[in-house]
Enzyme design. Sequence first.
Site, mmCIF file in Angstrom:
data_model
loop_
_atom_site.group_PDB
_atom_site.id
_atom_site.type_symbol
_atom_site.label_atom_id
_atom_site.label_comp_id
_atom_site.label_asym_id
_atom_site.label_seq_id
_atom_site.Cartn_x
_atom_site.Cartn_y
_atom_site.Cartn_z
ATOM 1 C CE LYS A 90 10.414 70.337 53.666
ATOM 2 N NZ LYS A 90 9.684 70.016 54.914
ATOM 3 C CD GLU A 112 13.007 64.330 58.578
ATOM 4 O OE1 GLU A 112 13.930 64.386 59.417
ATOM 5 O OE2 GLU A 112 12.330 65.330 58.253
ATOM 6 C CB SER A 379 6.284 75.488 49.736
ATOM 7 O OG SER A 379 5.675 74.476 48.956
#
Lengths: 401, 268
Positions: A90, A112, A379
């Site tokens: 991220k 968010e 990830s």
Amino acid sequence: MNQVPDQQGRFGKFGGRYVPETLMNALLELEEAYQHYSKDPDFIREVRYLLNKYSGRPTSLYYAERLTKHLGGAKIYLKREDLNHTGAHKINNTIGQGVLAKRMGKTKIIAETGAGQHGVASATVAALLGMECKVFMGEEDTKRQQLNVFRMNLLGAEVVPVTSGTRTLKDACNETLRYWVSHVEDTYYILGSVTGPHPYPMMVRDFQRVIGDETREQIVEAEGKLPDYVVAAVGGGSNAIGIFYPFVGDESVRLLGVEAAGRGVETLEHAATMTKGKHGVFQGSLSYVLQDEYGQVQPAHSISAGLDYPGIGPEHAYLKDTGRAEYVPITDAEALEALQLLSRTEGIIPALESAHAVAQTMKLAPTLDSDKVIVISLSGRGDKDVESIMHYLGGEPGESH
Amino acid sequence: MNRIDQVFEELRASGSTALIPFITMGDPDIRTSVDIIKTLVQAGADMIELGVPYSDPLADGPVIQRASERALRHRISIVDCIQVAEDARNAGADVPFILFTYYNPVLQLGLERFFELITSKGISGLIIPDLPIEEDEEMRGLAEQAGIHLIPLVAPTSHDRVKRIAAKARGFVYCVSSLGVTGVRSDFHAGIDEFLQSVREAASVPIAVGFGISSREQVERFAEQADGVIVGSAIVRKIEEALPLLAEPDRREEGLQYIHDYVRDLKA
């Protein structure tokens, strides 16, 4: 394949900008700023610098030898996005958008979050760049992920619990958009996935493609050839697009997106948007959506809060409908089994999201010859999930979601 | 002639401003929606926005979100909402109806079937809050063909887009009074007067103001600058307050009267 998206933000028929008029100028301004800065050497240098020195890129491409031997088939490599600062891919995107927000002269950012990974990555970048930060998080998720709420507070961000609708990621996205509509004049919205209205799906992809660009170089160095398969989990789909995108033109590389089947695609409790959804407009773009026959969006379910989302990025819809990528479902139980296998064979506890990609690889690898190569996008790391995994494996009734 | 144009023409002749209430269909149920529409007409509504409840109402604040949730609990569909127009007209509510819906329910019905339905049920106008001009070409073409007005929204942040939007407007231009979602508020956008003036100059159709209007004073304030005033959340909140009365057969009239008095007072 043609260059996507086009001027209107279309990936084939998918994408677009289905938002209230109040936001249109903000999106146009964002698009213009992004077009400008993404070609600005100074901007590129700053983002590159932070990715390398702050987040620790390039992340390694690791040959998972013991997992490979255990499964007995194709050679398995892990792209270690879990080794990034804050523990997931991220941050690639929040660094890019954070620096962009700063260049645009914005002083406040909003984001968010579902599990909290994107929220933490946004709060981190806000602290780094000296900006105010508000993170919208479903009230359910603030309870499920209390540690991440505290982490964001430590970083100086305000976490706003969202009490509307399902009180999870879907409604956190709605509420962030609503807040943005009201504060559009001084606030920058760091959207966390390749979803939402144009230019977000394109911009987030461009900030995440570093995963695939590095993988391509690293696998050629290690194996002297491109991989046969690239496997990644998809919720909104940002890590998957990030690793797929640089391989889209290489037809020999099969791209496999793994979505959350929750308790099973035959039940009502899943997040298998590609398997069970239909084309529809949701949160700003046309893509696949889990919905009823009258277009009401259905709540999703997954053991993984990051995949617990009834939509998916429009570029994935395009890759699916053109046949370039395939999307397959993996259940909660399969993901949990994969998480344990990877932990025991390689000493790597993956995030529940990434465990879905590992689970698909457990099915795939044994069917392939040992000269074939699979790359998994790992990830994120599983630290954030340890508590809920403990509940699941202990079979306690207070299981998360 | 489209009924919306007809009403604006009559109002202009008499020098008055259109009062346009919004209600969420199916809150609390379809039969009550029909009764509320009749009540609104009796209280002086000139046209009515029929809101289709949606699971993800991005442009709406908490009041309309709650109304949508209540309606969706008994699976109200867009088809049911369109049917309300016919039922209300048969019950004597003789005003133009404007369907307010997010785009996805329309898309799932299919545009052709959607236009067949709204034409046959007597809908005169359409507002689709998540369909900006960049995305509305097909919809605009079909609406034009069907003689139904596609009413666009403009916002204080629209700036140089106002001209393009107003040029394509049919029926009226819906001016958003403030940044943000629907809901009662005491402040409007600082540049509201200049904004309304710029829309007025660009538009060849009437203009109406909505978002955050809840009192007679506010209605009067905007009546000077606009041809219509839209009141949504404030009425939906009155309906919410009246729910316990509406649920009891022998106090139902009292509940409807409560809504009636509020709307009549806005108009007075």
